[in-house]
Design an enzyme around this catalytic site. Structure first.
Site, PDB file in Angstrom:
ATOM      1  N   HIS A 147       0.865  -1.185   0.000  1.00 33.34           N
ATOM      2  CA  HIS A 147       0.000   0.000   0.000  1.00 33.34           C
ATOM      3  C   HIS A 147       0.902   1.236   0.000  1.00 33.34           C
ATOM      4  CE1 HIS A 147      -3.324   2.571   0.678  1.00 33.34           C
ATOM      5  NE2 HIS A 147      -3.695   2.227   1.896  1.00 33.34           N
ATOM      6  N   HIS A 190      -2.329  -2.690  -9.808  1.00 34.01           N
ATOM      7  CA  HIS A 190      -3.269  -2.081  -8.880  1.00 34.01           C
ATOM      8  C   HIS A 190      -4.499  -2.957  -8.805  1.00 34.01           C
ATOM      9  CE1 HIS A 190      -5.726   0.968  -6.929  1.00 34.01           C
ATOM     10  NE2 HIS A 190      -4.591   1.553  -6.634  1.00 34.01           N
ATOM     11  N   ASP A 250       2.666   5.406  -7.231  1.00 32.11           N
ATOM     12  CA  ASP A 250       3.927   5.296  -6.501  1.00 32.11           C
ATOM     13  C   ASP A 250       5.140   5.156  -7.402  1.00 32.11           C
ATOM     14  OD1 ASP A 250       2.743   5.259  -3.868  1.00 32.11           O
ATOM     15  OD2 ASP A 250       1.906   3.341  -4.475  1.00 32.11           O
TER      16      ASP A 250
HETATM   17  C1  COA Z   1      -1.155  -3.486  -5.950  1.00 36.54           C
HETATM   18  C2  COA Z   1      -1.234  -5.010  -5.873  1.00 36.54           C
HETATM   19  C3  COA Z   1      -1.055  -5.428  -4.418  1.00 36.54           C
HETATM   20  C4  COA Z   1      -2.603  -5.471  -6.385  1.00 36.54           C
HETATM   21  O1  COA Z   1      -2.733  -6.819  -6.104  1.00 36.54           O
HETATM   22  P1  COA Z   1      -3.925  -7.729  -6.647  1.00 36.54           P
HETATM   23  O2  COA Z   1      -5.058  -6.894  -7.076  1.00 36.54           O
HETATM   24  O3  COA Z   1      -4.199  -8.744  -5.594  1.00 36.54           O
HETATM   25  O4  COA Z   1      -3.349  -8.366  -7.973  1.00 36.54           O
HETATM   26  P2  COA Z   1      -2.709  -9.786  -8.116  1.00 36.54           P
HETATM   27  O5  COA Z   1      -1.626  -9.941  -7.103  1.00 36.54           O
HETATM   28  O6  COA Z   1      -3.805 -10.792  -8.139  1.00 36.54           O
HETATM   29  O7  COA Z   1      -2.040  -9.684  -9.554  1.00 36.54           O
HETATM   30  C5  COA Z   1      -2.528 -10.285 -10.759  1.00 36.54           C
HETATM   31  C6  COA Z   1      -1.355 -10.904 -11.495  1.00 36.54           C
HETATM   32  O8  COA Z   1      -0.373  -9.900 -11.779  1.00 36.54           O
HETATM   33  C7  COA Z   1       0.860 -10.196 -11.115  1.00 36.54           C
HETATM   34  N1  COA Z   1       1.349  -8.940 -10.530  1.00 36.54           N
HETATM   35  C8  COA Z   1       0.604  -7.981  -9.901  1.00 36.54           C
HETATM   36  N2  COA Z   1       1.378  -6.949  -9.562  1.00 36.54           N
HETATM   37  C9  COA Z   1       2.625  -7.267  -9.964  1.00 36.54           C
HETATM   38  C10 COA Z   1       3.860  -6.581  -9.873  1.00 36.54           C
HETATM   39  N3  COA Z   1       3.927  -5.367  -9.317  1.00 36.54           N
HETATM   40  N4  COA Z   1       4.958  -7.183 -10.368  1.00 36.54           N
HETATM   41  C11 COA Z   1       4.874  -8.405 -10.944  1.00 36.54           C
HETATM   42  N5  COA Z   1       3.727  -9.106 -11.078  1.00 36.54           N
HETATM   43  C12 COA Z   1       2.618  -8.537 -10.573  1.00 36.54           C
HETATM   44  C13 COA Z   1       0.518 -11.209 -10.040  1.00 36.54           C
HETATM   45  O9  COA Z   1       1.639 -12.037  -9.748  1.00 36.54           O
HETATM   46  C14 COA Z   1      -0.603 -11.965 -10.715  1.00 36.54           C
HETATM   47  O10 COA Z   1      -0.040 -12.839 -11.663  1.00 36.54           O
HETATM   48  P3  COA Z   1      -0.695 -14.312 -11.890  1.00 36.54           P
HETATM   49  O11 COA Z   1      -2.130 -14.052 -12.256  1.00 36.54           O
HETATM   50  O12 COA Z   1       0.117 -14.927 -12.957  1.00 36.54           O
HETATM   51  O13 COA Z   1      -0.544 -15.013 -10.561  1.00 36.54           O
HETATM   52  C15 COA Z   1      -0.129  -5.656  -6.753  1.00 36.54           C
HETATM   53  O14 COA Z   1      -0.275  -5.249  -8.091  1.00 36.54           O
HETATM   54  C16 COA Z   1       1.284  -5.316  -6.260  1.00 36.54           C
HETATM   55  O15 COA Z   1       1.803  -6.004  -5.373  1.00 36.54           O
HETATM   56  N6  COA Z   1       1.931  -4.245  -6.825  1.00 36.54           N
HETATM   57  C17 COA Z   1       3.231  -3.813  -6.343  1.00 36.54           C
HETATM   58  C18 COA Z   1       3.093  -2.981  -5.092  1.00 36.54           C
HETATM   59  C19 COA Z   1       2.546  -1.587  -5.378  1.00 36.54           C
HETATM   60  O16 COA Z   1       3.002  -0.888  -6.269  1.00 36.54           O
HETATM   61  N7  COA Z   1       1.553  -1.172  -4.565  1.00 36.54           N
HETATM   62  C20 COA Z   1       1.001   0.169  -4.632  1.00 36.54           C
HETATM   63  C21 COA Z   1      -0.423   0.144  -5.030  1.00 36.54           C
HETATM   64  S1  COA Z   1      -0.988   1.822  -5.225  1.00 36.54           S
END
Ligand code: COA
Length: 491
Positions: free
Chosen positions: A297, A336, A392
């Site tokens: 987050h 996201h 971010d």
């Molecule tokens: C923001 C976040 C937590 C959203 O999570 P979510 O909605 O649960 O999405 P998921 O984790 O289900 O992601 C879907 C797919 O994309 C991949 N993915 C998502 N974000 C990714 C990232 N930043 N880098 C690499 N792969 C990513 C996941 O591994 C998943 O792949 P799969 O379907 O093959 O298993 C996630 O995108 C993330 O961890 N991003 C990095 C942290 C970040 O920048 N957070 C700030 C948000 S404002």
């Protein structure tokens, strides 16, 4: 939500056939949503051999790990269309607000629902700035942290600490309907805490900064803007003519504005979950701050810079991308839960980065960030998963260029987000039908009923997760143990 199954409208309903019983149920659809509690009426006899903990006779439950498709309230505050990359505060597009409004004016909009007139804004701004001063005893509180404490740990604690000064705003002491009565007196108590929390958020954050720099604290100045006052409190070192750089003050204000709210993200949800017990807003906001601290987050802006530092040169980007695809690394600042295209805030931040760099000089990591952005945007892995930059990805570079320490970045996210948390909290306190405590359900998959076994009769359960871990003790206790006389040496 709330209409009974029997009175369901025939044209805006969902028909569900339970194949276990052959019964069909009609569930009302309201605002393109169905009530999860309507499913509770769908029950079946317990199947042979079924676990009693499934509670099949008590009605169907709705599973939604991580709240992927569950609306927990009705809100008038912020709208996001994640597929189209749209973000609106109270109907106003974020791009228009970023260009024309200010953080405090937008705070008024988010909390009260409309843009203020000049007179209304003056009163609001006056109240917020008036409430920026904290009790002198707070100095001791800040000094009690260890020299290397993370500023988010300090800020989270400080927000809870702040509440200890305001017994008149504590429902545990004043009565549980203190904030939910909806009359003028109750609204005034709500709004006073809002002024205090927004006003003091910058002060607490600046104190968390200065205590780590070994600097004395600064009384909030008068006559400066919200972000001007914040910069002053952080950077003033006794100069008689100190003024924050107007370009940086404005840039920080826009960053604050675009971080002010983002509907029901993890921290806003935490504030509401905590607030739903009718606890005071200081405790609820402290809980939200703790939630924001996580790397998924508000900690992501810090994680982006650590990632860019670890990548180093733009030439190392392809190897990093490969590591992400092998799931050895995460591309922080991408992806996201809601946006499946570029986060609209990321364009605003990217544009502003250039204005800031004009003053501060370019960040050495910018080239690496741009190479990473370009590589990810055309890579099949990211395209297929609709992973695009979030706010971010670029904001950390601006904060870094402005000279903020890396671990202070989440604080720069939390301070403006206090506004959004309070807008949601106020809305919930005043919502129709009162506040309902947020108490989700679970699907119990643990042991069935079993009887207590005496110690002598127990069969040991082994396994890393099933037993407490062996932990290393700190050097001092190890040395103490070695040096302790155990009664064996000959004297
Ligand atoms: C923001 C976040 C937590 C959203 O999570 P979510 O909605 O649960 O999405 P998921 O984790 O289900 O992601 C879907 C797919 O994309 C991949 N993915 C998502 N974000 C990714 C990232 N930043 N880098 C690499 N792969 C990513 C996941 O591994 C998943 O792949 P799969 O379907 O093959 O298993 C996630 O995108 C993330 O961890 N991003 C990095 C942290 C970040 O920048 N957070 C700030 C948000 S404002």
């Amino acid at each position: 939500m709330g209409r009974s199954l029997e009175s369901a409208a025939s044209d805006n309903t969902l028909s569900v056939r339970d194949n276990r019983t052959g019964k069909t149920y009609t569930i009302p659809i309201e605002d393109n949503s169905i009530s999860a509690t309507a499913f509770k009426a769908i029950s079946a006899p317990k199947a042979k051999g079924e676990r009693e903990e499934n509670e099949t006779e008590k009605g169907l439950r709705v599973q939604d790990k991580g709240f992927l498709n569950t609306a927990v309230l009705r809100s008038k505050i912020t709208y996001i269309d994640g597929d189209a990359g749209i973000l609106r505060y109270r109907g106003y597009p974020i791009e228009q607000l970023a260009l024309q409004s200010s953080h405090l004016e937008t705070a008024y909009l988010l909390i009260y629902g409309s843009l203020p007139t000049s007179a209304q804004y003056k009163v609001f701004q006056g109240e917020v700035m008036h409430h920026s001063v904290v009790h002198a005893d707070a100095e001791q509180f800040f000094r009690s942290f260890r020299y290397d404490a993370h500023p988010m740990a300090i800020l989270t604690s400080a927000l809870a600490y702040l509440g200890s000064y305001y017994s008149e705003a504590n429902p545990s002491l004043q009565g549980q309907n203190l904030f939910t009565k909806g009359d003028a007196a109750s609204l005034a108590i709500i709004d006073k805490q809002i002024f205090r929390l927004i006003g003091k958020a910058t002060t607490l954050a600046a104190m968390a900064y200065r205590v780590r720099q070994g600097r004395d604290f600064v009384t909030p100045p008068t006559g400066l803007s919200y972000t001007g006052s914040f910069l002053y409190q952080m950077d003033h070192l006794g100069e008689t003519d100190y003024k924050p750089n107007p370009v940086l003050e404005k840039a920080l204000d826009v960053l604050f504005l675009i971080h002010a709210d983002h509907e029901l993200n993890a921290s806003a949800t935490t504030v509401l979950q905590t607030g739903s017990s009718l606890v005071d807003p200081y405790s609820a906001v402290a809980a939200g701050c703790a939630s924001l601290y996580g790397p998924l987050h508000g900690g992501a802006n810090e994680a982006v810079i650590r990632m860019l530092i670890s990548i180093g040169r733009p030439g190392n980007v392809p190897a990093f991308i490969e590591a992400v695809k092998k799931r050895e690394k995460v591309l922080s600042g991408f992806g996201h839960r809601v946006y499946k295209t570029s986060d609209p805030r990321s364009f605003i931040v990217r544009k502003m980065a250039d204005e800031v760099f004009e003053v501060t000089g370019k960040d050495e990591l910018l080239e690496t960030a741009m190479a990473l952005h370009e590589a990810a945007m055309k890579d099949e892995y990211f395209v297929k998963r609709k992973l695009a930059p979030n706010v971010d990805f670029w904001s950390g570079l601006i904060y870094r260029a402005m000279g903020f320490p890396l671990d202070f970045f989440p604080v720069l996210f939390a301070v403006p987000r206090v506004v959004g948390w309070l807008a949601h909290w106020r809305q919930m306190m005043l919502q129709d039908g009162g506040v309902k405590i947020w108490r989700p359900r679970q699907i119990y998959v643990g042991a069935p009923k079993r009887d207590y076994v005496t110690m002598e009769q127990r069969v040991p359960v082994e396994g890393l997760r099933e037993t407490p871990s062996a932990v290393a003790h700190s050097g001092i206790s190890k040395r103490t143990m070695l040096a302790s006389f155990k009664g064996k040496a000959k004297l």
